[in-house]
Design a protein around this motif. Structure first.
Motif, PDB file in Angstrom:
ATOM      1  N   HIS A 128       0.923  -1.237   0.001  1.00 47.59           N
ATOM      2  CA  HIS A 128      -0.260   0.089   0.164  1.00 47.59           C
ATOM      3  C   HIS A 128       0.827   1.288  -0.159  1.00 47.59           C
ATOM      4  O   HIS A 128       0.704   2.309  -1.007  1.00 47.59           O
ATOM      5  CB  HIS A 128      -0.936   0.078   1.275  1.00 47.59           C
ATOM      6  CG  HIS A 128      -1.656   1.327   1.373  1.00 47.59           C
ATOM      7  ND1 HIS A 128      -1.500   2.281   2.209  1.00 47.59           N
ATOM      8  CD2 HIS A 128      -2.825   1.685   0.455  1.00 47.59           C
ATOM      9  CE1 HIS A 128      -2.274   3.316   1.903  1.00 47.59           C
ATOM     10  NE2 HIS A 128      -3.098   3.159   0.987  1.00 47.59           N
ATOM     11  N   LEU A 139      -0.910  12.676  -8.441  1.00 46.92           N
ATOM     12  CA  LEU A 139      -2.283  13.767  -8.535  1.00 46.92           C
ATOM     13  C   LEU A 139      -1.809  14.811  -7.836  1.00 46.92           C
ATOM     14  O   LEU A 139      -2.379  15.859  -8.322  1.00 46.92           O
ATOM     15  CB  LEU A 139      -3.268  13.101  -7.338  1.00 46.92           C
ATOM     16  CG  LEU A 139      -3.889  11.734  -7.759  1.00 46.92           C
ATOM     17  CD1 LEU A 139      -4.890  11.424  -6.679  1.00 46.92           C
ATOM     18  CD2 LEU A 139      -4.737  11.971  -9.156  1.00 46.92           C
ATOM     19  N   LEU A 260      -7.776   4.301 -10.232  1.00 42.96           N
ATOM     20  CA  LEU A 260      -8.119   5.820 -10.569  1.00 42.96           C
ATOM     21  C   LEU A 260      -9.364   6.032 -11.201  1.00 42.96           C
ATOM     22  O   LEU A 260     -10.367   7.208 -10.810  1.00 42.96           O
ATOM     23  CB  LEU A 260      -6.885   6.656 -11.063  1.00 42.96           C
ATOM     24  CG  LEU A 260      -5.845   6.726 -10.354  1.00 42.96           C
ATOM     25  CD1 LEU A 260      -4.374   7.161 -11.068  1.00 42.96           C
ATOM     26  CD2 LEU A 260      -6.179   7.697  -9.147  1.00 42.96           C
ATOM     27  N   VAL A 268     -17.801  10.943  -8.231  1.00 41.30           N
ATOM     28  CA  VAL A 268     -17.686  12.433  -8.460  1.00 41.30           C
ATOM     29  C   VAL A 268     -19.146  12.699  -9.346  1.00 41.30           C
ATOM     30  O   VAL A 268     -19.684  13.665  -8.889  1.00 41.30           O
ATOM     31  CB  VAL A 268     -16.572  12.814  -9.553  1.00 41.30           C
ATOM     32  CG1 VAL A 268     -16.809  14.388 -10.109  1.00 41.30           C
ATOM     33  CG2 VAL A 268     -15.187  12.871  -8.915  1.00 41.30           C
ATOM     34  N   PRO A 309     -21.231  10.688  -1.325  1.00 39.39           N
ATOM     35  CA  PRO A 309     -21.181   9.776  -2.652  1.00 39.39           C
ATOM     36  C   PRO A 309     -21.391   8.267  -2.294  1.00 39.39           C
ATOM     37  O   PRO A 309     -21.684   7.437  -3.047  1.00 39.39           O
ATOM     38  CB  PRO A 309     -20.311  10.230  -3.645  1.00 39.39           C
ATOM     39  CG  PRO A 309     -20.162  11.693  -3.079  1.00 39.39           C
ATOM     40  CD  PRO A 309     -20.467  11.629  -1.658  1.00 39.39           C
ATOM     41  N   TYR A 313     -18.789   2.242   2.643  1.00 36.97           N
ATOM     42  CA  TYR A 313     -17.706   1.572   1.899  1.00 36.97           C
ATOM     43  C   TYR A 313     -16.450   1.559   2.993  1.00 36.97           C
ATOM     44  O   TYR A 313     -16.784   1.395   4.158  1.00 36.97           O
ATOM     45  CB  TYR A 313     -17.258   2.443   0.781  1.00 36.97           C
ATOM     46  CG  TYR A 313     -16.487   1.580  -0.306  1.00 36.97           C
ATOM     47  CD1 TYR A 313     -17.049   0.194  -0.740  1.00 36.97           C
ATOM     48  CD2 TYR A 313     -15.315   2.196  -1.063  1.00 36.97           C
ATOM     49  CE1 TYR A 313     -16.351  -0.419  -1.386  1.00 36.97           C
ATOM     50  CE2 TYR A 313     -14.920   1.483  -1.977  1.00 36.97           C
ATOM     51  CZ  TYR A 313     -15.223  -0.101  -2.412  1.00 36.97           C
ATOM     52  OH  TYR A 313     -14.691  -0.787  -3.180  1.00 36.97           O
ATOM     53  N   ALA A 314     -15.304   1.710   2.423  1.00 38.82           N
ATOM     54  CA  ALA A 314     -14.109   1.751   3.297  1.00 38.82           C
ATOM     55  C   ALA A 314     -14.230   0.413   3.962  1.00 38.82           C
ATOM     56  O   ALA A 314     -13.930   0.181   5.179  1.00 38.82           O
ATOM     57  CB  ALA A 314     -14.060   2.778   4.259  1.00 38.82           C
ATOM     58  N   LEU A 339     -19.863   5.732   6.051  1.00 36.08           N
ATOM     59  CA  LEU A 339     -19.551   7.099   5.957  1.00 36.08           C
ATOM     60  C   LEU A 339     -20.775   7.949   6.055  1.00 36.08           C
ATOM     61  O   LEU A 339     -20.684   9.284   6.785  1.00 36.08           O
ATOM     62  CB  LEU A 339     -18.886   7.323   4.583  1.00 36.08           C
ATOM     63  CG  LEU A 339     -17.707   6.348   4.524  1.00 36.08           C
ATOM     64  CD1 LEU A 339     -17.159   6.491   3.264  1.00 36.08           C
ATOM     65  CD2 LEU A 339     -16.486   6.545   5.519  1.00 36.08           C
ATOM     66  N   ALA A 362     -16.720  11.937   4.290  1.00 41.36           N
ATOM     67  CA  ALA A 362     -17.017  11.283   2.896  1.00 41.36           C
ATOM     68  C   ALA A 362     -15.845  10.842   2.174  1.00 41.36           C
ATOM     69  O   ALA A 362     -16.163  10.206   1.242  1.00 41.36           O
ATOM     70  CB  ALA A 362     -17.793  12.676   2.166  1.00 41.36           C
ATOM     71  N   PRO A 367      -4.853   5.777   6.628  1.00 44.07           N
ATOM     72  CA  PRO A 367      -4.111   5.681   5.398  1.00 44.07           C
ATOM     73  C   PRO A 367      -4.691   5.491   4.063  1.00 44.07           C
ATOM     74  O   PRO A 367      -4.078   5.614   3.377  1.00 44.07           O
ATOM     75  CB  PRO A 367      -3.302   4.321   6.182  1.00 44.07           C
ATOM     76  CG  PRO A 367      -3.951   3.683   7.240  1.00 44.07           C
ATOM     77  CD  PRO A 367      -5.057   4.763   7.646  1.00 44.07           C
ATOM     78  N   CYS A 370      -9.161   9.023   0.910  1.00 40.18           N
ATOM     79  CA  CYS A 370      -9.224   9.532  -0.560  1.00 40.18           C
ATOM     80  C   CYS A 370      -7.970  10.448  -1.058  1.00 40.18           C
ATOM     81  O   CYS A 370      -7.878  11.589  -0.179  1.00 40.18           O
ATOM     82  CB  CYS A 370     -10.365  10.378  -0.925  1.00 40.18           C
ATOM     83  SG  CYS A 370     -10.528  10.682  -2.746  1.00 40.18           S
TER      84      CYS A 370
HETATM   85  C1  HEM Z   1     -16.308  13.437  -4.703  1.00 41.58           C
HETATM   86  C2  HEM Z   1     -15.636  12.528  -5.142  1.00 41.58           C
HETATM   87  C3  HEM Z   1     -14.963  11.561  -4.254  1.00 41.58           C
HETATM   88  C4  HEM Z   1     -15.425  10.707  -3.168  1.00 41.58           C
HETATM   89  C5  HEM Z   1     -16.551  10.989  -2.327  1.00 41.58           C
HETATM   90  C6  HEM Z   1     -14.246   9.818  -2.826  1.00 41.58           C
HETATM   91  C7  HEM Z   1     -14.038   9.026  -1.612  1.00 41.58           C
HETATM   92  C8  HEM Z   1     -13.333   7.973  -1.291  1.00 41.58           C
HETATM   93  C9  HEM Z   1     -13.175   7.246  -0.054  1.00 41.58           C
HETATM   94  C10 HEM Z   1     -14.493   7.072   0.894  1.00 41.58           C
HETATM   95  C11 HEM Z   1     -12.143   6.501  -0.247  1.00 41.58           C
HETATM   96  C12 HEM Z   1     -11.798   5.570   0.724  1.00 41.58           C
HETATM   97  C13 HEM Z   1     -12.169   4.196   0.195  1.00 41.58           C
HETATM   98  C14 HEM Z   1     -11.907   2.754   1.173  1.00 41.58           C
HETATM   99  O1  HEM Z   1     -11.085   2.910   1.925  1.00 41.58           O
HETATM  100  O2  HEM Z   1     -12.382   1.882   0.905  1.00 41.58           O
HETATM  101  C15 HEM Z   1     -11.574   6.883  -1.543  1.00 41.58           C
HETATM  102  C16 HEM Z   1     -10.370   6.443  -1.943  1.00 41.58           C
HETATM  103  C17 HEM Z   1      -9.643   6.639  -2.960  1.00 41.58           C
HETATM  104  N1  HEM Z   1      -9.963   7.760  -3.890  1.00 41.58           N
HETATM  105 FE1  HEM Z   1     -11.652   8.779  -3.650  1.00 41.58          FE
HETATM  106  N2  HEM Z   1     -13.291   9.942  -3.838  1.00 41.58           N
HETATM  107  C18 HEM Z   1     -13.676  10.931  -4.586  1.00 41.58           C
HETATM  108  C19 HEM Z   1     -12.767  11.354  -5.897  1.00 41.58           C
HETATM  109  C20 HEM Z   1     -11.682  10.785  -6.104  1.00 41.58           C
HETATM  110  C21 HEM Z   1     -10.961  11.036  -7.307  1.00 41.58           C
HETATM  111  C22 HEM Z   1     -11.374  12.379  -8.345  1.00 41.58           C
HETATM  112  C23 HEM Z   1     -10.001  10.325  -7.446  1.00 41.58           C
HETATM  113  C24 HEM Z   1      -8.769  10.269  -8.355  1.00 41.58           C
HETATM  114  C25 HEM Z   1      -8.484  10.933  -9.376  1.00 41.58           C
HETATM  115  C26 HEM Z   1      -9.950   9.260  -6.332  1.00 41.58           C
HETATM  116  C27 HEM Z   1      -8.943   8.349  -6.043  1.00 41.58           C
HETATM  117  C28 HEM Z   1      -9.110   7.468  -4.788  1.00 41.58           C
HETATM  118  C29 HEM Z   1      -7.953   6.496  -4.696  1.00 41.58           C
HETATM  119  C30 HEM Z   1      -6.648   6.264  -5.510  1.00 41.58           C
HETATM  120  C31 HEM Z   1      -8.422   5.838  -3.552  1.00 41.58           C
HETATM  121  C32 HEM Z   1      -7.716   4.884  -2.628  1.00 41.58           C
HETATM  122  C33 HEM Z   1      -6.618   5.103  -1.610  1.00 41.58           C
HETATM  123  C34 HEM Z   1      -6.046   4.199  -0.795  1.00 41.58           C
HETATM  124  O3  HEM Z   1      -6.544   3.224  -0.834  1.00 41.58           O
HETATM  125  O4  HEM Z   1      -5.089   4.614  -0.296  1.00 41.58           O
HETATM  126  N3  HEM Z   1     -11.057   9.603  -5.694  1.00 41.58           N
HETATM  127  N4  HEM Z   1     -12.245   7.632  -2.100  1.00 41.58           N
END
Ligand code: HEM
Length: 479
Positions: A128, A139, A260, A268, A309, A313-314, A339, A362, A367, A370
């Motif tokens: 990770h 990013l 991604l 989004v 949105p 999850y998580a 969430l 959200a 770790p 998002c």
């Molecule tokens: C409103 C928009 C967004 C929301 C609400 C959101 C929410 C989240 C949440 C809740 C997680 C944690 C998921 C988990 O632990 O299972 C997450 C992880 C992640 N998100 Fe977002 N996200 C959004 C937009 C984006 C965008 C635009 C990108 C990329 C361009 C992105 C890339 C990622 C990535 C790569 C992870 C994994 C991070 C990791 O595990 O270290 N997200 N997001």
């Protein structure tokens, strides 16, 4: 006797509100989880969160799909405890006991969202750390101006494809497509690859034979993407990921790029859709509580607090048997963080969700939080601004209460957002024949797509909306 109003769907005899079953019996309750799918949950998830909280406290047994049992963490502080304790909880679905022993079939409807793939989301350290660093560093290199012009141009093109019609489905024709095209651009792909990516994902969502074809097109897109950037790197996320000291292999590149796309497009889309619903339906956005005007950013934060949105999850898996707030979790049980419920935990100060406070979950925490909070907010803000600037008198076609939500445990997503407005003929933007086919609503438990682009706004673009601009108020002012 348990009053009927205190019975939870899916349980024969839920305990009375406020008492909850004794902690020692809560493990058995895991087998009788309350369904987080179906029309009742989709119509009013907050009601269920409230009743679960009253009956079980901060951690409740739920079913994510028929026969797929999990724990749902409803408390804000319990959620933080799970999210910030990687030594106690794994993110790796290969530790999911019921899946490993075949109790949950490999083709279960939740697998697209929960099944293992070698990417940041489903990995623990040290993998990770390596994936996460590469993604976060890449990013962070996105130039805000490039992002702005890219999203604005994509938005203008999409709006131009329906503006003269006087009606549109803003979910299918706008919110669902814009993030995919935006990611295509951020990946450094040419504009004409965007509609290909949209089409591939649309087919994947349709299921059946189309899904196989969609999968083929998506794989082709990914292979072309990686190959073209190995040959000709550019100022784009794909090339930055490739050049990162983490030295990702081609296979690792494909998995991180797919993540991604999946991690950005659906959330989004839901943020734009849910915020537009709020802006179009809620009179408070015609003037804020102090009689002023509320900005689009404030509407987005309100959605992130109240209709995040990704609602549930998580997913985490206890590394050993644990007791969390009275619930006995066995090693390898899926623990899903609500969430949405955590954000409205009554233990929080009710003023927490007021403008300016971004302590909501959200975007998760810990770790795996998002890494794209800022670009995600920017994309949604620009998308909504461009739309409301162009279609100044846009109105919902149906009462807000008639809007339908997608079923399924994970997302908080509308199925459609039909609107009408005075037809307008925006200035030609790029190729006027360019109209990407819209994505149909994704199935409730699947993984989605991503966004695009690079360019300047049209010369006639309206100036950036001042903070505090309100489209209804502006409309009333005759703007
Ligand atoms: C409103 C928009 C967004 C929301 C609400 C959101 C929410 C989240 C949440 C809740 C997680 C944690 C998921 C988990 O632990 O299972 C997450 C992880 C992640 N998100 Fe977002 N996200 C959004 C937009 C984006 C965008 C635009 C990108 C990329 C361009 C992105 C890339 C990622 C990535 C790569 C992870 C994994 C991070 C990791 O595990 O270290 N997200 N997001």
């Amino acid at each position: 006797m348990t009053p009927a109003r205190h019975r939870l769907p899916g349980t024969e005899a839920a305990p009375p509100a406020g008492t909850g079953p004794p902690a020692t019996t809560r493990e058995a309750g895991h087998r009788a989880g309350v369904p987080l799918y179906g029309p009742e949950f989709a119509a009013d998830p907050h009601d269920l969160y409230d009743r679960l909280r009253r009956h079980y406290g901060e951690v409740a047994p739920v079913e994510l799909a028929p026969g797929v049992h999990a724990w749902l963490v409803l408390g804000y502080y319990a959620a933080l405890e799970v999210l910030r304790s990687p030594h106690l909880y794994s993110k790796d679905p290969r530790t999911w006991r019921a899946l490993a022993c075949g109790e949950v079939p490999a083709d279960s409807s939740v697998i697209p969202m929960m099944g293992y793939r070698p990417n940041a989301l489903f990995s623990d350290p040290p993998a990770h750390d390596r994936y996460r660093q590469a993604i976060a560093d890449s990013l962070a290199r996105i130039d805000d101006h490039v992002l702005h012009t890219s999203v604005a141009r994509t938005a203008d093109r999409l709006i131009a494809s329906f503006a003269s019609r006087g009606r549109a489905d803003l979910l299918i024709e706008y919110a669902a497509v814009l993030p995919v095209l935006t990611v295509n651009a951020l990946f450094g792909q040419a504009d004409d690859a965007g509609p290909r990516l949209v089409a591939a994902l649309a087919k994947m969502f349709e299921g059946g034979e189309d899904a196989i074809e969609g999968d083929r097109l998506f794989t082709r897109y990914m292979i072309d993407l990686i190959a073209s950037k190995r040959d000709r790197p550019g100022p784009d996320v794909t090339s930055w990921l490739m050049a990162h000291p983490a030295r990702l292999s081609d296979e690792e590149m494909i998995h991180q790029c797919t993540l991604l796309i999946a991690a950005s497009a659906e959330p989004v889309q839901n943020l734009i859709g849910n915020a537009l619903r709020l802006l179009l339906a809620d009179d408070r956005f015609a003037g804020d509580l102090s009689g002023g005007i509320m900005s689009i950013e404030a509407a987005l934060e309100q959605v992130l607090w109240q209709e995040p949105p990704m609602a549930n999850y998580a997913v985490h898996y206890p590394r050993r048997d644990l007791v969390l707030r009275g619930a006995t979790l066995r090693a390898g049980d899926p623990v899903v963080v609500s969430l949405a419920a955590a954000n409205i935990d009554p233990a929080l100060n009710p003023a927490a969700s007021r403008a300016g406070n971004r302590a909501h979950l959200a975007f998760s925490a810990g770790p795996h939080a998002c890494p794209a909070k800022d670009p995600a907010r920017r994309i949604a803000t620009i998308a909504i601004e461009r739309l409301l600037d162009t279609l100044s008198d846009v109105r919902l076609t149906v009462p807000a209460t008639d809007l339908q939500w997608r079923m399924g445990p994970f997302q908080r997503a509308l199925t459609a957002l039909p609107v009408h407005f005075t037809p307008v003929h925006p200035p030609a933007i790029g190729d006027p024949t360019w109209t990407p086919s819209p994505l149909p609503p994704a199935p409730s438990a699947s993984t989605p797509p991503a966004p695009t682009s690079t360019a300047r706004p049209p010369a006639s673009a309206p100036p950036d909306r001042p903070r505090g601009w309100n489209f209804r108020a502006a409309f009333r002012r005759g703007r």
